[in-house]
Design a protein around this motif. Structure first.
Motif, PDB file in Angstrom:
ATOM      1  N   ASP A  50       0.361  -8.187   3.368  1.00 26.31           N
ATOM      2  CA  ASP A  50       1.601  -8.258   2.601  1.00 26.31           C
ATOM      3  C   ASP A  50       1.532  -7.448   1.310  1.00 26.31           C
ATOM      4  N   ALA A  51       0.437  -7.584   0.578  1.00 28.06           N
ATOM      5  CA  ALA A  51       0.320  -6.908  -0.715  1.00 28.06           C
ATOM      6  C   ALA A  51      -1.139  -6.595  -0.991  1.00 28.06           C
ATOM      7  N   GLU A  52      -1.400  -5.335  -1.260  1.00 27.95           N
ATOM      8  CA  GLU A  52      -2.771  -4.910  -1.568  1.00 27.95           C
ATOM      9  C   GLU A  52      -2.715  -3.599  -2.336  1.00 27.95           C
TER      10      GLU A  52
ATOM     11  N   GLN B 147      -2.015 -14.410   3.977  1.00 28.44           N
ATOM     12  CA  GLN B 147      -2.348 -13.248   3.161  1.00 28.44           C
ATOM     13  C   GLN B 147      -3.695 -12.680   3.592  1.00 28.44           C
TER      14      GLN B 147
ATOM     15  N   ARG C  67       7.287   0.555  -3.291  1.00 28.56           N
ATOM     16  CA  ARG C  67       6.201  -0.045  -2.530  1.00 28.56           C
ATOM     17  C   ARG C  67       5.826   0.936  -1.428  1.00 28.56           C
TER      18      ARG C  67
ATOM     19  N   LEU D 207       6.454 -15.303   2.231  1.00 30.69           N
ATOM     20  CA  LEU D 207       5.658 -14.075   2.277  1.00 30.69           C
ATOM     21  C   LEU D 207       5.203 -13.648   0.900  1.00 30.69           C
ATOM     22  N   SER D 208       6.099 -13.206   0.074  1.00 33.41           N
ATOM     23  CA  SER D 208       5.644 -12.909  -1.279  1.00 33.41           C
ATOM     24  C   SER D 208       5.826 -14.157  -2.123  1.00 33.41           C
TER      25      SER D 208
ATOM     26  N   ARG E 235       1.855  -2.127   1.290  1.00 28.68           N
ATOM     27  CA  ARG E 235       2.028  -3.173   2.296  1.00 28.68           C
ATOM     28  C   ARG E 235       1.624  -2.543   3.620  1.00 28.68           C
TER      29      ARG E 235
ATOM     30  N   TYR F 110       4.658   1.696   2.062  1.00 30.33           N
ATOM     31  CA  TYR F 110       4.503   1.096   3.389  1.00 30.33           C
ATOM     32  C   TYR F 110       3.529   1.937   4.200  1.00 30.33           C
TER      33      TYR F 110
ATOM     34  N   ILE G  40       3.976  -7.647   9.563  1.00 31.44           N
ATOM     35  CA  ILE G  40       3.176  -7.306   8.388  1.00 31.44           C
ATOM     36  C   ILE G  40       1.727  -7.678   8.659  1.00 31.44           C
TER      37      ILE G  40
ATOM     38  N   VAL H  97       1.679  -2.431   7.390  1.00 31.70           N
ATOM     39  CA  VAL H  97       2.569  -2.965   8.422  1.00 31.70           C
ATOM     40  C   VAL H  97       2.173  -2.411   9.784  1.00 31.70           C
TER      41      VAL H  97
END
Ligand SMILES: *Cc1c(COP(=O)(O)O)cnc(C)c1O
Length: 493
Positions: free
Chosen positions: A418-420, A386, A365, A15-16, A404, A367, A415, A406
């Motif tokens: 994942d990351a933005e 991603q 982080r 994931l990460s 993140r 969520y 998810i 979700v």
């Protein structure tokens, strides 16, 4: 032969990925945007933009209108983008093959996104259609695909599915096992398809080349379910040639999905042409089908190879290999799925809650929970895919915050993105849009947690219309036999 590190295979469920040195929660590829409202061009449909109020619109339709009329979550599909990609991909392969005096047939791989409307768009743009099950076949037919322009895939097609395909007169069936050689031959024979009317078939081979995104792996023995090993193919072909109800038209291989660059295709083509040169000695091989797998951009980190460059590279590689072996070039076929529909799709969600989670003393982080999740986009949970995201209902000049996105399901792996970096004031009621969701989202959707699957809305020239209606709670209850039984009048029970 290129053998990248073993860690690339299988590369899933990461994931990460590796973190940026100075930002421990952030994948290395994700930079802090100068403007967290900005739409990265390669990832969004070309028709996406913001209106004067900062509201996202796609093909001239504002997401505010879409939310109002259809609710969220919502799959939005840009019809003109699907059509334009279909035309462009077809032209790329037709031009590349025409330069070598041969022909290309381009099949749309229906599993990426299939509905009757999409079948209509791609067939109007000149693509044939690939299906892999009786259900996909039914949708392709209902959408007006002509049987001679349908290809049938699958490693375990049922007798009923094969019978239906033969009866309909589908253009080709791709055989995946020896069991299927005999099964299909018997069916075609029973249906009177011998000699001139024999069923056209290809065999699927496994070239041992497995490509994913930037790297590819080449092995002599690949440990997966699809196709015949190259070494076994001659015996299979010899058997097919003995059977009067089957007519071998070619050999098929598909090396993977979301592939960048031509190296994996070229290696696979070299192995396939070796086999082709060998098989030609016993009879005609009219077509090599090289499958699909052409990558698209999901995030700013992805820089996919333009389809024209891929088409030229792949066709040139086949031509080179044929020339080296002194064999004539066969016609070629291709099966793009994702590269036709992927970028045309945007999923709209509404934010329900925003929760800063302290991951370490000085690391937080955000969520951002939305009203969909792994039931409408399984790819992040399935293989660590991603994505990117933006607030769609407004622009904001708040500092970008690592978020993140979700879903609402009972899994921590639920998810969506994942990351933005999103504007740090992202809050309940905001619409969040996730781009590049046209492929393998609707088609992989589930009812996990009894969440109804969202509708699909097509947008074009300022107008929106439902092309697949959303599910209701009644739809979900309708299949429950216990409810049906208790609702029945007593005397019938
Ligand atoms: C999935 C698949 C495709 C399409 O793959 P994309 O990555 O969507 O282009 C083509 N051919 C076969 C046999 C497949 O299984």
């Amino acid at each position: 032969m290129i053998i990248p590190p073993a860690s690339r295979f299988p590369p899933r469920l990461v994931l990460s990925v590796s973190a940026a040195p100075d930002r421990p929660l952030v994948p290395e590829w994700l930079g802090v945007p100068s403007d967290a409202n900005d739409l990265v061009a390669a990832v969004w449909p070309p028709s996406a933009g913001r209106d004067d109020a900062g509201v996202l619109q796609v093909a001239g339709v504002s997401v505010a209108e879409l939310r109002e009329r259809f609710g969220t979550p919502l799959y939005v599909l840009d019809e003109d983008e699907v059509r334009a990609r279909a035309r462009r991909v077809r032209a790329a392969f037709e031009d590349a093959t025409a330069r070598h005096g041969i022909q290309a047939r381009v099949y749309y791989a229906g599993k990426a996104f299939l509905s009757t409307e999409v079948v209509r768009w791609v067939t109007e743009e000149g693509l044939a259609v690939d299906v892999a099950t009786g259900g996909e076949l039914a949708v392709a037919l209902a959408g007006g695909a002509e049987p001679p322009r349908i290809g049938v895939h699958g490693n375990n097609k049922s007798v009923a599915e094969l019978e239906r395909a033969v009866q309909l007169g589908v253009g080709s069936i791709v055989i995946d096992s020896l069991t299927e050689v005999e099964r299909l031959a018997a069916i075609a024979e029973r249906l009177g398809r011998t000699g001139e009317t024999a069923q056209n078939v290809l065999i699927r081979v496994n070239t041992g080349v497995h490509a994913e995104t930037h790297d590819f792996l080449a092995t002599a023995h690949e440990d997966q379910k699809f196709g015949f090993a190259l070494a076994d193919a001659p015996a299979v072909v010899a058997r097919i040639r003995e059977l009067p109800s089957l007519h071998l038209v070619g050999v098929h291989c598909h090396i993977g999905s979301q592939i960048f660059g031509t190296a994996g295709f070229a290696e696979s083509a070299a192995r396939l042409v070796d086999l082709y040169a060998d098989l030609r000695q016993g009879g005609e091989i009219a077509v090599l089908n090289l499958g699909g797998g052409f990558g698209i951009a999901y995030t700013s980190a992805d820089t996919p190879t333009p389809i024209e460059e891929l088409a030229d590279g792949i066709v040139d590689a086949v031509a080179r290999e044929c020339e080296a072996r002194g064999v004539p070039l066969p016609n070629l076929a291709f099966e793009p799925g994702r590269s036709i529909v992927g970028r045309a799709g945007v999923t709209l969600y509404e934010v329900g809650t925003v929760k800063p989670v302290r991951v370490a003393d000085d690391l937080t982080r955000l969520y951002v929970s939305v009203d969909g999740g792994m039931s409408d986009n399984a790819r992040p949970a399935l293989y660590g895919a991603q994505y990117s995201a933006r607030i769609a209902s407004r622009v904001s000049d708040a500092e970008p915050a690592l978020a993140r996105v979700v879903g609402r399901h009972c899994e921590s792996g639920d998810i969506v993105v994942d990351a933005e970096y999103l504007p740090g004031d992202v809050t309940e009621g905001d619409l969040v849009a996730v781009p590049a969701t046209g492929a393998y989202c609707f088609s992989l959707a589930s009812n996990y947690n009894y969440v109804p699957r969202p509708p699909v809305v097509a947008v074009s020239s300022g107008a929106a219309r439902v092309i697949v209606r959303g599910e209701t709670i009644d739809d979900l209850l309708a299949r429950d036999a216990g409810i049906a039984a208790s609702a029945r009048p007593q005397e019938e029970m």
